[in-house]
Motif scaffolding. Structure first.
Motif, PDB file in Angstrom:
ATOM      1  N   VAL A  78       0.804  -1.049   0.134  1.00 37.72           N
ATOM      2  CA  VAL A  78       0.092   0.086  -0.009  1.00 37.72           C
ATOM      3  C   VAL A  78       0.600   1.136  -0.038  1.00 37.72           C
ATOM      4  O   VAL A  78       0.752   2.259  -0.593  1.00 37.72           O
ATOM      5  CB  VAL A  78      -1.097  -0.085   1.132  1.00 37.72           C
ATOM      6  N   ASP A  79       1.972   1.357   0.647  1.00 38.54           N
ATOM      7  CA  ASP A  79       2.884   2.391   1.058  1.00 38.54           C
ATOM      8  C   ASP A  79       3.601   2.729  -0.558  1.00 38.54           C
ATOM      9  O   ASP A  79       3.914   3.879  -0.748  1.00 38.54           O
ATOM     10  CB  ASP A  79       3.609   2.399   2.066  1.00 38.54           C
ATOM     11  N   VAL A  81       2.707   2.788  -3.388  1.00 36.82           N
ATOM     12  CA  VAL A  81       2.222   3.310  -4.366  1.00 36.82           C
ATOM     13  C   VAL A  81       1.777   4.749  -4.079  1.00 36.82           C
ATOM     14  O   VAL A  81       0.990   5.455  -4.803  1.00 36.82           O
ATOM     15  CB  VAL A  81       0.870   2.549  -4.989  1.00 36.82           C
ATOM     16  N   GLN A  82       2.014   5.223  -2.856  1.00 37.28           N
ATOM     17  CA  GLN A  82       1.823   6.519  -2.605  1.00 37.28           C
ATOM     18  C   GLN A  82       2.901   7.452  -3.460  1.00 37.28           C
ATOM     19  O   GLN A  82       3.955   7.092  -3.754  1.00 37.28           O
ATOM     20  CB  GLN A  82       2.054   6.431  -1.123  1.00 37.28           C
ATOM     21  N   PRO A  83       2.470   8.836  -3.355  1.00 42.03           N
ATOM     22  CA  PRO A  83       3.508   9.740  -4.175  1.00 42.03           C
ATOM     23  C   PRO A  83       4.769   9.822  -3.589  1.00 42.03           C
ATOM     24  O   PRO A  83       4.806   9.570  -2.303  1.00 42.03           O
ATOM     25  CB  PRO A  83       2.754  10.999  -3.933  1.00 42.03           C
ATOM     26  N   GLY A  85       6.597   7.066  -3.661  1.00 42.89           N
ATOM     27  CA  GLY A  85       6.783   5.700  -3.521  1.00 42.89           C
ATOM     28  C   GLY A  85       7.312   4.840  -4.511  1.00 42.89           C
ATOM     29  O   GLY A  85       7.418   5.312  -5.625  1.00 42.89           O
ATOM     30  N   HIS A  88       4.936   4.102  -7.387  1.00 45.01           N
ATOM     31  CA  HIS A  88       3.836   5.033  -7.627  1.00 45.01           C
ATOM     32  C   HIS A  88       3.128   4.992  -8.883  1.00 45.01           C
ATOM     33  O   HIS A  88       2.023   5.249  -8.768  1.00 45.01           O
ATOM     34  CB  HIS A  88       4.446   6.417  -7.407  1.00 45.01           C
ATOM     35  N   THR A  89       4.067   4.776  -9.907  1.00 44.51           N
ATOM     36  CA  THR A  89       3.076   4.863 -11.297  1.00 44.51           C
ATOM     37  C   THR A  89       2.593   3.439 -11.623  1.00 44.51           C
ATOM     38  O   THR A  89       2.054   3.167 -12.673  1.00 44.51           O
ATOM     39  CB  THR A  89       4.134   5.311 -12.435  1.00 44.51           C
TER      40      THR A  89
END
Length: 139
Positions: A78-79, A81-83, A85, A88-89
């Motif tokens: 989960v973390d 894909v955060q901005p 991370g 992220h894309t």
């Protein structure tokens, strides 16, 4: 090098995973959808409770696919894909969408990835618990 063959995930295994996840969800009073994919990402088993929210069918499948492709529980990603991370894309980079919400868990036999299970319909932490319980029951 270990060249020992590992038995693939069978239809019987997949049905056992679905049943174990369903029992865990039922015990918690949660209606869910459960998807089991083999190592190639092909559908082996699927079940949606009559009262489960319709989108749970799609989310359970995407969670299983994500856990399979990245060989990790979606709860652990989960973390990422955060901005800012590492991934992220990644959710939009592939033809088949990934879903970084807890509830997808890889299935391994003798340390080798043989498939994945995804559960949708409860809170993410609940879905993760149901999927993990199913994998533990299969082992």
């Amino acid at each position: 090098m270990n060249t020992t063959a590992v038995a693939p995930l069978t239809t019987a295994d997949a049905e056992a995973l679905v049943e174990a996840a369903r029992r865990a969800a039922e015990a918690a009073g949660v209606t869910v959808s459960v998807t089991v994919l083999d190592a190639g990402g092909h559908l082996l088993a699927f079940r949606r409770d009559d009262r489960a929210v319709l989108i749970s069918g799609e989310t359970s499948t995407r969670k299983a696919y994500t856990a399979l492709q990245l060989n990790a529980p979606t709860a652990d990603l989960v973390d990422a894909v955060q901005p800012g991370g590492l991934f992220h894309t990644l959710p939009t980079a592939l033809d088949r969408p990934l879903l970084f919400i807890a509830g997808g868990v890889p299935v391994r036999r003798d340390g080798r990835l043989i498939g994945a299970i995804g559960v949708g319909g409860g809170a993410p932490e609940q879905d993760h618990g149901f999927a993990t319980a199913a994998v533990a029951a299969l082992a």
